[in-house]
Write a protein that holds these residues in place. Structure first.
Motif, PDB file in Angstrom:
ATOM      1  N   ASP A 187      15.592 -15.325  21.667  1.00  0.00           N
ATOM      2  CA  ASP A 187      15.940 -15.023  23.058  1.00  0.00           C
ATOM      3  C   ASP A 187      16.966 -16.019  23.593  1.00  0.00           C
ATOM      4  N   LYS A 188      16.756 -17.293  23.295  1.00  0.00           N
ATOM      5  CA  LYS A 188      17.672 -18.333  23.775  1.00  0.00           C
ATOM      6  C   LYS A 188      19.061 -18.167  23.171  1.00  0.00           C
ATOM      7  N   LYS A 210      25.505 -14.579  24.523  1.00  0.00           N
ATOM      8  CA  LYS A 210      25.712 -13.188  24.982  1.00  0.00           C
ATOM      9  C   LYS A 210      25.782 -12.216  23.790  1.00  0.00           C
ATOM     10  N   MET A 211      24.764 -12.315  22.940  1.00  0.00           N
ATOM     11  CA  MET A 211      24.770 -11.530  21.709  1.00  0.00           C
ATOM     12  C   MET A 211      24.440 -10.058  21.926  1.00  0.00           C
ATOM     13  N   ILE A 212      23.605  -9.778  22.920  1.00  0.00           N
ATOM     14  CA  ILE A 212      23.244  -8.391  23.214  1.00  0.00           C
ATOM     15  C   ILE A 212      23.684  -8.080  24.640  1.00  0.00           C
ATOM     16  N   GLU A 260      12.385  -6.928  13.221  1.00  0.00           N
ATOM     17  CA  GLU A 260      11.140  -6.900  13.994  1.00  0.00           C
ATOM     18  C   GLU A 260      11.402  -7.310  15.438  1.00  0.00           C
ATOM     19  N   TYR A 261      12.205  -8.353  15.633  1.00  0.00           N
ATOM     20  CA  TYR A 261      12.537  -8.820  16.981  1.00  0.00           C
ATOM     21  C   TYR A 261      13.241  -7.724  17.784  1.00  0.00           C
ATOM     22  N   LEU A 262      14.249  -7.094  17.182  1.00  0.00           N
ATOM     23  CA  LEU A 262      15.006  -6.060  17.891  1.00  0.00           C
ATOM     24  C   LEU A 262      14.125  -4.855  18.224  1.00  0.00           C
ATOM     25  N   ALA A 263      13.234  -4.501  17.294  1.00  0.00           N
ATOM     26  CA  ALA A 263      12.323  -3.384  17.542  1.00  0.00           C
ATOM     27  C   ALA A 263      11.420  -3.680  18.736  1.00  0.00           C
ATOM     28  N   ASN A 264      10.984  -4.928  18.857  1.00  0.00           N
ATOM     29  CA  ASN A 264      10.145  -5.320  19.988  1.00  0.00           C
ATOM     30  C   ASN A 264      10.953  -5.461  21.269  1.00  0.00           C
ATOM     31  N   ARG A 265      12.175  -5.943  21.157  1.00  0.00           N
ATOM     32  CA  ARG A 265      13.024  -6.088  22.350  1.00  0.00           C
ATOM     33  C   ARG A 265      13.363  -4.719  22.951  1.00  0.00           C
ATOM     34  N   MET A 266      13.457  -3.713  22.090  1.00  0.00           N
ATOM     35  CA  MET A 266      13.742  -2.355  22.555  1.00  0.00           C
ATOM     36  C   MET A 266      12.658  -1.850  23.512  1.00  0.00           C
ATOM     37  N   LYS A 267      11.458  -2.416  23.405  1.00  0.00           N
ATOM     38  CA  LYS A 267      10.338  -1.973  24.229  1.00  0.00           C
ATOM     39  C   LYS A 267      10.311  -2.657  25.590  1.00  0.00           C
ATOM     40  N   ILE A 326      30.463 -10.200  15.105  1.00  0.00           N
ATOM     41  CA  ILE A 326      29.334 -10.576  14.253  1.00  0.00           C
ATOM     42  C   ILE A 326      28.434 -11.499  15.062  1.00  0.00           C
ATOM     43  N   ILE A 327      27.131 -11.225  15.054  1.00  0.00           N
ATOM     44  CA  ILE A 327      26.180 -12.090  15.747  1.00  0.00           C
ATOM     45  C   ILE A 327      25.111 -12.566  14.770  1.00  0.00           C
ATOM     46  N   ARG A 328      24.643 -13.783  15.010  1.00  0.00           N
ATOM     47  CA  ARG A 328      23.596 -14.386  14.176  1.00  0.00           C
ATOM     48  C   ARG A 328      22.468 -14.867  15.088  1.00  0.00           C
ATOM     49  N   PRO A 329      21.588 -13.960  15.506  1.00  0.00           N
ATOM     50  CA  PRO A 329      20.531 -14.297  16.466  1.00  0.00           C
ATOM     51  C   PRO A 329      19.522 -15.340  15.986  1.00  0.00           C
ATOM     52  N   LEU A 330      19.478 -15.618  14.683  1.00  0.00           N
ATOM     53  CA  LEU A 330      18.530 -16.616  14.159  1.00  0.00           C
ATOM     54  C   LEU A 330      19.144 -18.019  14.125  1.00  0.00           C
ATOM     55  N   CYS A 331      20.274 -18.222  14.780  1.00  0.00           N
ATOM     56  CA  CYS A 331      21.013 -19.487  14.647  1.00  0.00           C
ATOM     57  C   CYS A 331      20.230 -20.706  15.125  1.00  0.00           C
ATOM     58  N   TYR A 332      19.246 -20.542  16.000  1.00  0.00           N
ATOM     59  CA  TYR A 332      18.442 -21.670  16.474  1.00  0.00           C
ATOM     60  C   TYR A 332      17.140 -21.828  15.680  1.00  0.00           C
ATOM     61  N   ALA A 333      16.869 -20.917  14.779  1.00  0.00           N
ATOM     62  CA  ALA A 333      15.599 -20.926  14.048  1.00  0.00           C
ATOM     63  C   ALA A 333      15.768 -21.554  12.672  1.00  0.00           C
TER      64      ALA A 333
END
Length: 236
Positions: free
Chosen positions: A11-12, A18-20, A41-48, A166-173
């Protein structure tokens, strides 16, 4: 109960870079490993979530190496999350030019190219990849030590010649956080075991990163942060 730690980190990253954005059509590279599975899994949950205004598609690029094919069990797990995985076949070996040796780098490059081409041809605005914090720092060390260049995989890359970012949403993980999440969620993952794997450069960088940070997440975060806090006055 609050959301998983991994989701908070994503999320952060999504907010910071501004990835999404509103109306985004996102293509996710589904390799079958824990990283891309966590992203899906994250995107599927964010869709909800209330007000979610984006769509995404998971695409698995299959190759002529059977050992790198996504397992039916994993496809079933993703289906249970409401995600249908599309597939695209690439004959990697026949693309290899004379005089060049087959390697993981060549194969992954071909798969990334196909993901990008698919995204452009089908009107996607973002291509999401599962590279995490350790991947980014390892690439930084590899480029500095081998190329003599300070560069790595950015969290968001806006192409000039393509209408896709190109986005890398796991960049902080970091990798340990992803492993812990995968175990807690009972992931079924696919690991490529083809005989052409040659990741010595990546393995060396991983060992150097471990030696440098001793696995401390704060040290890794500081390394990442340093890429945004460049003091040019004290550089050559």
């Amino acid at each position: 109960m609050g959301q998983p730690k991994l989701y908070s980190l994503i999320d952060k990253a999504v907010f910071d870079y501004k990835m999404i954005e509103k109306g985004d059509k996102i293509l996710v590279g589904a390799s079958g490993g824990k990283d891309s599975t966590a992203l899906i899994e994250y995107l599927a949950n964010r869709m909800k979530r209330k007000g979610a205004d984006f769509s995404f598609t998971a695409l698995h690029v299959e190759t002529d190496f059977e050992a790198c094919t996504m397992s039916p069990k994993l496809r079933k797990q993703l289906s249970d999350w409401g995600v249908e995985v599309k597939s695209l076949f690439v004959d990697v070996q026949n693309r290899l030019k004379d005089g060049f040796k087959m390697s993981c780098y060549w194969c992954s490059q071909q798969r990334r190219n196909e993901l990008l081409h698919y995204a452009v041809q089908n009107g996607y605005t973002k291509l999401a990849l599962g590279h995490h914090l350790d991947d980014i720092l390892e690439t930084l060390l590899m480029n500095m030590l081998v190329k003599g260049e300070m560069s790595t995989m950015p969290p968001r890359l806006n192409y000039q010649k393509y209408p896709v970012s190109i986005i890398r949403p796991l960049c902080y993980a970091d990798v340990e956080t992803i492993k812990a999440h995968a175990k807690a969620q009972g992931y079924i993952s696919t690991t490529c075991t083809c005989t052409y794997q040659d990741n010595s450069g990546r393995k060396d960088a991983r060992a150097r990163l471990e030696a440098l940070t001793k696995g401390d997440i704060k040290a890794k975060e500081h390394l990442f942060q340093s890429l945004k806090n460049i003091n040019k006055e004290y550089l050559p």
